[in-house]
Design an enzyme around this catalytic site. Sequence first.
Site, PDB file in Angstrom:
ATOM      1  N   SER A 214      17.823  35.045  40.865  1.00 35.85           N
ATOM      2  CA  SER A 214      18.922  35.825  40.325  1.00 35.85           C
ATOM      3  C   SER A 214      20.645  35.954  40.781  1.00 35.85           C
ATOM      4  O   SER A 214      21.641  36.423  40.927  1.00 35.85           O
ATOM      5  CB  SER A 214      19.332  35.143  38.744  1.00 35.85           C
TER       6      SER A 214
ATOM      7  N   VAL B 271      14.817  37.008  36.911  1.00 33.68           N
ATOM      8  CA  VAL B 271      13.354  36.943  36.464  1.00 33.68           C
ATOM      9  C   VAL B 271      12.696  37.647  37.077  1.00 33.68           C
ATOM     10  O   VAL B 271      11.441  38.046  36.566  1.00 33.68           O
ATOM     11  CB  VAL B 271      13.656  35.509  36.417  1.00 33.68           C
TER      12      VAL B 271
ATOM     13  N   LYS C  42      22.736  35.815  43.343  1.00 29.23           N
ATOM     14  CA  LYS C  42      23.750  34.459  43.193  1.00 29.23           C
ATOM     15  C   LYS C  42      24.991  35.081  43.202  1.00 29.23           C
ATOM     16  O   LYS C  42      26.457  34.861  43.405  1.00 29.23           O
ATOM     17  CB  LYS C  42      23.901  34.014  41.579  1.00 29.23           C
TER      18      LYS C  42
ATOM     19  N   TYR D 105      22.094  36.583  31.195  1.00 31.65           N
ATOM     20  CA  TYR D 105      21.892  34.507  30.744  1.00 31.65           C
ATOM     21  C   TYR D 105      22.981  34.505  29.309  1.00 31.65           C
ATOM     22  O   TYR D 105      23.662  34.672  28.964  1.00 31.65           O
ATOM     23  CB  TYR D 105      19.797  35.026  30.681  1.00 31.65           C
TER      24      TYR D 105
ATOM     25  N   TYR E 141      18.340  27.280  48.236  1.00 31.23           N
ATOM     26  CA  TYR E 141      18.455  28.196  47.198  1.00 31.23           C
ATOM     27  C   TYR E 141      17.518  29.175  46.732  1.00 31.23           C
ATOM     28  O   TYR E 141      17.118  30.264  46.161  1.00 31.23           O
ATOM     29  CB  TYR E 141      19.100  26.744  45.511  1.00 31.23           C
TER      30      TYR E 141
HETATM   31  N1  GLU Z   1      15.071  30.821  40.975  1.00 33.56           N
HETATM   32  C1  GLU Z   1      15.181  31.108  39.396  1.00 33.56           C
HETATM   33  C2  GLU Z   1      15.084  29.343  39.330  1.00 33.56           C
HETATM   34  O1  GLU Z   1      16.033  29.330  38.864  1.00 33.56           O
HETATM   35  C3  GLU Z   1      15.845  32.344  38.965  1.00 33.56           C
HETATM   36  C4  GLU Z   1      15.442  32.514  37.969  1.00 33.56           C
HETATM   37  C5  GLU Z   1      16.705  33.631  37.596  1.00 33.56           C
HETATM   38  O2  GLU Z   1      16.472  34.656  38.082  1.00 33.56           O
HETATM   39  O3  GLU Z   1      17.621  33.658  36.560  1.00 33.56           O
HETATM   40  O4  GLU Z   1      14.165  29.478  38.172  1.00 33.56           O
END
Ligand code: GLU
Length: 301
Positions: free
Chosen positions: A61, A255, A64, A237, A186
């Site tokens: 993430s 994650v 992002k 989060y 993604y």
């Molecule tokens: N690729 C992971 C998902 O979409 C990223 C999650 C994360 O790092 O928060 O579940």
Amino acid sequence: MELLPLLQRLAAEADPGSGRVADYIPALASVPKDRFGIAFAPLEGDVIGAGDWEQPFSIQSLSKAFTLALVLSRVGEALWTRVGREPSGNPFNSLVQLEHEQGIPRNPFINAGALVVTDWLCQLEADPVGHLLSFLRRESGNPDLVVDPAVAASEADHGHRNAALAHFMASYGNLASPVPVVLDAYFRQCAIAMSCRDLARAGRFLARHGTGEGAARLMTRSEAKRMNAVLLTCGTYDAAGDFAYRVGLPAKSGVGGGILAILPGRGTLATWGPALDERGNSVAGLEALDRFTTETGWSVF
Ligand code: GLU
């Protein structure tokens, strides 16, 4: 203040405690939980670090934050017609909230919001992940950054929830590209591998109010302020409140166990510790960042 001895002490004392390595993406589950790295990038000049700071890991993430920067700097405020910017208070992959809010994700860092941002990048660029990689290679100074194909494939194989979120938003008319195109981009952006050193360097434009490597202006000062605001309120989060309380810096976690934290006007910090707490943030990374800002006094507050 001598930073290197502090980083070395934090790395030596890093403890994953009862944290657990993410296993819902099987390719991530085999990473040893006691790895730890920390890097600090000043506004200019060399990055310093300790522990496993040069070891690449899956950024997940953290990607992002970079896709948001690429899209926000191109489309500006129009972005906020398709995604909100309030903390979610719900897990990062929640479907319930999305139904409640009629397909407009709460913020760009929960998965649904990130899918909208990636969709926008797919509309702007024929090769969205290639574009992201070029950006990251240039800003990190590491020309060898790549997508880890095993991690991307593993996530695609187990990506039912992300597929559900994407289809759900498509049903509300909030995706412009075909769902498989958005999901593929993604999963691959999340599977880029970078080290703490790479991440700390690549994030410096956020500490330099929008100015990237070679003094290139990547976004306006105002956009950099907005990016940091959304990172502070939504980047870790549904624990962003606790993170702000303990660390006091804008940050994004993933994650894969990475955290990138921004010290506006001063530099960036990147940590990696694969064992996560129940909210999905790295146990050892959170503790190290807490101690770093406590000992240096370098938070935004
Ligand atoms: N690729 C992971 C998902 O979409 C990223 C999650 C994360 O790092 O928060 O579940």
